[in-house]
Scaffold this active site. Structure first.
Site, PDB file in Angstrom:
ATOM      1  N   HIS A  82       0.841  -1.204   0.000  1.00 37.39           N
ATOM      2  CA  HIS A  82       0.000   0.000   0.000  1.00 37.39           C
ATOM      3  C   HIS A  82       0.872   1.248   0.000  1.00 37.39           C
ATOM      4  O   HIS A  82       1.808   1.360   0.783  1.00 37.39           O
ATOM      5  CB  HIS A  82      -0.903   0.015   1.243  1.00 37.39           C
TER       6      HIS A  82
ATOM      7  N   LYS B  46       1.782  -1.055  15.154  1.00 42.24           N
ATOM      8  CA  LYS B  46       3.216  -0.987  15.467  1.00 42.24           C
ATOM      9  C   LYS B  46       3.789  -2.212  16.191  1.00 42.24           C
ATOM     10  O   LYS B  46       5.000  -2.431  16.157  1.00 42.24           O
ATOM     11  CB  LYS B  46       3.496   0.252  16.347  1.00 42.24           C
TER      12      LYS B  46
ATOM     13  N   PRO C 127      -3.220  -1.212  19.335  1.00 41.19           N
ATOM     14  CA  PRO C 127      -2.963  -1.607  17.944  1.00 41.19           C
ATOM     15  C   PRO C 127      -3.194  -0.531  16.880  1.00 41.19           C
ATOM     16  O   PRO C 127      -2.778  -0.725  15.731  1.00 41.19           O
ATOM     17  CB  PRO C 127      -3.917  -2.790  17.722  1.00 41.19           C
TER      18      PRO C 127
ATOM     19  N   TYR D  74      -9.089   4.297   8.515  1.00 43.13           N
ATOM     20  CA  TYR D  74      -9.251   4.494   9.962  1.00 43.13           C
ATOM     21  C   TYR D  74     -10.322   5.558  10.117  1.00 43.13           C
ATOM     22  O   TYR D  74     -10.214   6.624   9.499  1.00 43.13           O
ATOM     23  CB  TYR D  74      -7.967   5.021  10.605  1.00 43.13           C
TER      24      TYR D  74
ATOM     25  N   TYR E  31       3.916   6.151  10.281  1.00 46.83           N
ATOM     26  CA  TYR E  31       3.094   5.001   9.876  1.00 46.83           C
ATOM     27  C   TYR E  31       3.935   3.965   9.128  1.00 46.83           C
ATOM     28  O   TYR E  31       3.853   2.764   9.409  1.00 46.83           O
ATOM     29  CB  TYR E  31       1.950   5.510   8.994  1.00 46.83           C
TER      30      TYR E  31
HETATM   31  P1  FAD Z   1       4.059 -12.946  20.580  1.00 46.23           P
HETATM   32  O1  FAD Z   1       3.568 -12.934  19.187  1.00 46.23           O
HETATM   33  O2  FAD Z   1       3.064 -12.809  21.680  1.00 46.23           O
HETATM   34  O3  FAD Z   1       4.889 -14.290  20.784  1.00 46.23           O
HETATM   35  C1  FAD Z   1       5.322 -14.725  22.060  1.00 46.23           C
HETATM   36  C2  FAD Z   1       5.351 -16.237  22.061  1.00 46.23           C
HETATM   37  O4  FAD Z   1       5.879 -16.706  23.292  1.00 46.23           O
HETATM   38  C3  FAD Z   1       3.972 -16.847  21.918  1.00 46.23           C
HETATM   39  O5  FAD Z   1       3.954 -17.766  20.846  1.00 46.23           O
HETATM   40  C4  FAD Z   1       3.725 -17.501  23.272  1.00 46.23           C
HETATM   41  O6  FAD Z   1       2.913 -18.667  23.162  1.00 46.23           O
HETATM   42  C5  FAD Z   1       5.130 -17.827  23.709  1.00 46.23           C
HETATM   43  N1  FAD Z   1       5.310 -17.972  25.173  1.00 46.23           N
HETATM   44  C6  FAD Z   1       4.705 -17.273  26.169  1.00 46.23           C
HETATM   45  N2  FAD Z   1       5.113 -17.703  27.369  1.00 46.23           N
HETATM   46  C7  FAD Z   1       6.014 -18.690  27.129  1.00 46.23           C
HETATM   47  C8  FAD Z   1       6.778 -19.550  27.981  1.00 46.23           C
HETATM   48  N3  FAD Z   1       6.706 -19.473  29.320  1.00 46.23           N
HETATM   49  N4  FAD Z   1       7.581 -20.493  27.408  1.00 46.23           N
HETATM   50  C9  FAD Z   1       7.670 -20.604  26.054  1.00 46.23           C
HETATM   51  N5  FAD Z   1       6.959 -19.810  25.205  1.00 46.23           N
HETATM   52  C10 FAD Z   1       6.151 -18.873  25.744  1.00 46.23           C
HETATM   53  N6  FAD Z   1       1.245  -5.279  15.355  1.00 46.23           N
HETATM   54  C11 FAD Z   1       1.651  -4.745  14.166  1.00 46.23           C
HETATM   55  O7  FAD Z   1       2.849  -4.482  14.004  1.00 46.23           O
HETATM   56  N7  FAD Z   1       0.797  -4.494  13.125  1.00 46.23           N
HETATM   57  C12 FAD Z   1      -0.536  -4.725  13.264  1.00 46.23           C
HETATM   58  O8  FAD Z   1      -1.280  -4.547  12.300  1.00 46.23           O
HETATM   59  C13 FAD Z   1      -1.018  -5.220  14.519  1.00 46.23           C
HETATM   60  N8  FAD Z   1      -2.324  -5.469  14.701  1.00 46.23           N
HETATM   61  C14 FAD Z   1      -2.719  -6.142  15.821  1.00 46.23           C
HETATM   62  C15 FAD Z   1      -4.052  -6.459  15.925  1.00 46.23           C
HETATM   63  C16 FAD Z   1      -4.489  -7.147  17.047  1.00 46.23           C
HETATM   64  C17 FAD Z   1      -5.944  -7.483  17.152  1.00 46.23           C
HETATM   65  C18 FAD Z   1      -3.566  -7.556  18.064  1.00 46.23           C
HETATM   66  C19 FAD Z   1      -4.010  -8.368  19.258  1.00 46.23           C
HETATM   67  C20 FAD Z   1      -2.233  -7.238  17.967  1.00 46.23           C
HETATM   68  C21 FAD Z   1      -1.802  -6.513  16.859  1.00 46.23           C
HETATM   69  N9  FAD Z   1      -0.462  -6.168  16.705  1.00 46.23           N
HETATM   70  C22 FAD Z   1      -0.059  -5.535  15.560  1.00 46.23           C
HETATM   71  C23 FAD Z   1       0.515  -6.528  17.749  1.00 46.23           C
HETATM   72  C24 FAD Z   1       1.309  -7.811  17.406  1.00 46.23           C
HETATM   73  O9  FAD Z   1       0.432  -8.881  17.149  1.00 46.23           O
HETATM   74  C25 FAD Z   1       2.270  -8.155  18.564  1.00 46.23           C
HETATM   75  O10 FAD Z   1       2.974  -6.998  18.924  1.00 46.23           O
HETATM   76  C26 FAD Z   1       3.242  -9.274  18.178  1.00 46.23           C
HETATM   77  O11 FAD Z   1       2.611 -10.532  18.237  1.00 46.23           O
HETATM   78  C27 FAD Z   1       4.484  -9.310  19.100  1.00 46.23           C
HETATM   79  O12 FAD Z   1       5.312 -10.395  18.760  1.00 46.23           O
HETATM   80  P2  FAD Z   1       6.191 -11.122  19.848  1.00 46.23           P
HETATM   81  O13 FAD Z   1       6.979 -12.152  19.109  1.00 46.23           O
HETATM   82  O14 FAD Z   1       6.907 -10.133  20.669  1.00 46.23           O
HETATM   83  O15 FAD Z   1       5.148 -11.795  20.846  1.00 46.23           O
HETATM   84  C1  DHB Z   2      -4.330  -4.119  10.962  1.00 43.57           C
HETATM   85  C2  DHB Z   2      -4.228  -3.976  12.322  1.00 43.57           C
HETATM   86  C3  DHB Z   2      -3.923  -2.748  12.849  1.00 43.57           C
HETATM   87  O1  DHB Z   2      -3.803  -2.582  14.173  1.00 43.57           O
HETATM   88  C4  DHB Z   2      -3.742  -1.641  12.038  1.00 43.57           C
HETATM   89  O2  DHB Z   2      -3.480  -0.438  12.582  1.00 43.57           O
HETATM   90  C5  DHB Z   2      -3.839  -1.795  10.678  1.00 43.57           C
HETATM   91  C6  DHB Z   2      -4.131  -3.049  10.137  1.00 43.57           C
HETATM   92  C7  DHB Z   2      -4.651  -5.455  10.394  1.00 43.57           C
HETATM   93  O3  DHB Z   2      -4.867  -6.387  11.174  1.00 43.57           O
HETATM   94  O4  DHB Z   2      -4.703  -5.576   9.164  1.00 43.57           O
END
Ligand code: FAD
Ligand code: DHB
Length: 397
Positions: free
Chosen positions: A75, A299, A295, A204, A387
């Site tokens: 995009h 980020k 979210p 948005y 962004y």
């Molecule tokens: P996680 O993905 O949470 O991974 C951590 C892992 O550790 C998990 O698999 C978990 O099971 C494992 N774990 C936990 N405890 C233990 C343990 N004791 N032993 C072994 N393993 C363990 N971010 C964006 O950048 N863009 C977006 O568009 C966006 N949209 C989002 C929309 C929603 C609805 C949500 C909920 C989040 C969104 N985010 C977005 C945020 C993004 O999903 C998270 O920031 C991202 O998952 C972080 O990655 P991570 O690897 O740090 O943690």
């Molecule tokens: C999506 C999630 C977000 O939080 C955002 O700001 C933009 C897109 C997505 O899930 O596609």
């Protein structure tokens, strides 16, 4: 008792843990990943979808972007709407060609997991880490349980990439950081639906009923979100109610929202969480383990991968150049970007969510910020560069 030895012990097979493992391997540094959940659970967890330019570049450099290049949707801009009025932010034009790519987080996780296991590297699913010990020595250890058997992962460094509820942050000595928490008084109800997106670029929207976001996953799958009060359950929201609210909140002249069968519904509370120190001895935190942003603006995943970049810099200079300078600087380098993202996510959240009554002082401030976008290229550029994500060099001051 199972005993494993590696250079970097990684807890968590989310985006942070998997990116770290691949990046270290590229530099000849070994690692083993422990993951609490099953492979099916991790690969099926519906979350983010917006990848910054930096994230896509890193996946490309690591040779993990074959499917992303085919199926990701680039995009060049985004639509911001307020009380049915829309402003387009052409971010490629405002940032010298930088873009975002829409590609589901679970697809990122699948691609990285496949590549790791195809290379015969070690990743244990359903292997929850219970305790991290001796991280103030040169031989830290992670205790875990796998298939009913107790295990110890011995390593030089522990990378806790285990998300918000993991064991990493809980292990950090309480007196070595300050924490910050904000709970917003609303949540997001997110849906996936089998219907072609009604828009080419994300929308948005602020509406007096609350925030709405139209995103997408493919030509046939749409991803949408609506602001709901805290404490609601997806069962409170029938499909008809969701589509009706979405079309009210996203309405602008000439826009029509196509509805379709919803196949996933989930609620995400909105919060910010920070700690201002990401390491203790040889324990390092990365990603959601260290910080959560609301979210709005997408980020979280991107920040997790940016943390990993700084951690890799530190570990590579340790193993290759026998220097601890970069690893000692990890917190400082990562925090600059994390605070930037905290600010931008808070800005986008407070600009587009319904907080106080229509017509209140706060509402007027929201409207004034939106109107400023219409009149000022500088204001549009500020949104655009945050962004798409600022280049890494920007933070090297
Ligand atoms: P996680 O993905 O949470 O991974 C951590 C892992 O550790 C998990 O698999 C978990 O099971 C494992 N774990 C936990 N405890 C233990 C343990 N004791 N032993 C072994 N393993 C363990 N971010 C964006 O950048 N863009 C977006 O568009 C966006 N949209 C989002 C929309 C929603 C609805 C949500 C909920 C989040 C969104 N985010 C977005 C945020 C993004 O999903 C998270 O920031 C991202 O998952 C972080 O990655 P991570 O690897 O740090 O943690
Ligand atoms: C999506 C999630 C977000 O939080 C955002 O700001 C933009 C897109 C997505 O899930 O596609």
């Amino acid at each position: 008792m199972k005993k494993i030895k590696t250079q970097v012990g990684i807890i968590g097979a989310g985006p942070a843990g998997l990116t770290l493992a691949h990046w270290l391997k590229r530099n000849g540094i070994s690692s083993v990943i422990l993951e609490l959940r099953s492979r099916e659970y991790v690969e099926g967890r519906v979350r983010a979808g917006l990848l910054e330019q930096n994230t896509v570049d890193i996946m490309n450099d690591l040779g993990l972007a074959d499917r992303l290049k085919k199926e990701g949707i680039e995009h060049d801009g985004v639509n911001l709407s307020f009380d049915s009025e829309r402003v387009h932010i052409p971010f490629a034009e405002l940032t010298g060609g930088r873009k975002i790519t829409i590609y589901g987080q679970q697809e990122v996780v699948k691609d990285m997991t496949d590549a790791w296991l195809d290379a015969d590297e070690e990743l244990y699913f359903e292997a929850g880490a219970s305790e991290i010990v001796d991280f103030d020595t040169k031989n830290p250890k992670i205790h875990f349980k796998h298939a009913g058997e107790d295990g110890i992962l011995e390593c030089d460094f522990v990378a806790a990439c285990d998300g918000f509820h993991g064991v990493g942050r809980k292990t950090m000595p309480k007196d070595n950081y300050r924490s910050y928490d904000i709970t917003y008084p609303f949540s997001w109800l997110g849906i996936l639906a089998n219907v072609a997106p009604s828009t080419d670029e994300l929308i948005y929207a602020y509406h007096e009923n609350g925030f709405a976001l139209h995103s997408l996953r493919s030509e046939t799958v749409s991803r949408l979100y609506v602001q709901v009060p805290n404490g609601e359950s997806p069962d409170d929201w029938s499909d008809d109610r969701i589509w009706s609210e979405l079309s009210t909140r996203l309405a602008t002249p000439g826009f029509e929202l196509k509805a379709g069968p919803i196949f996933d519904k989930s609620i995400t509370p909105m919060r910010s969480h920070m700690i201002d120190n990401l390491s203790s001895g040889r324990l390092f935190l990365a990603g959601d383990a260290a910080h959560i942003v609301p979210p709005t603006g997408g980020k979280g995943l991107n920040l997790a991968i940016a943390d990993v970049k700084h951690l890799v810099d530190g570990l590579v200079s340790f193993y290759k150049h026998n220097s601890t300078d970069d690893i000692d600087n990890y917190t400082q380098m990562a925090l600059r970007r994390i605070w930037r993202a905290q600010d931008f996510s808070n800005f986008m959240t407070t600009l587009f969510h319904k907080q106080e009554e229509h017509g209140s002082y706060n509402y007027k401030l929201q409207k004034a910020k939106f109107d400023y976008l219409k009149m000022s290229k500088a204001s549009r550029t500020t949104i655009a560069e945050n962004y798409v994500g600022l280049p890494f060099e920007t933070y090297e001051y």
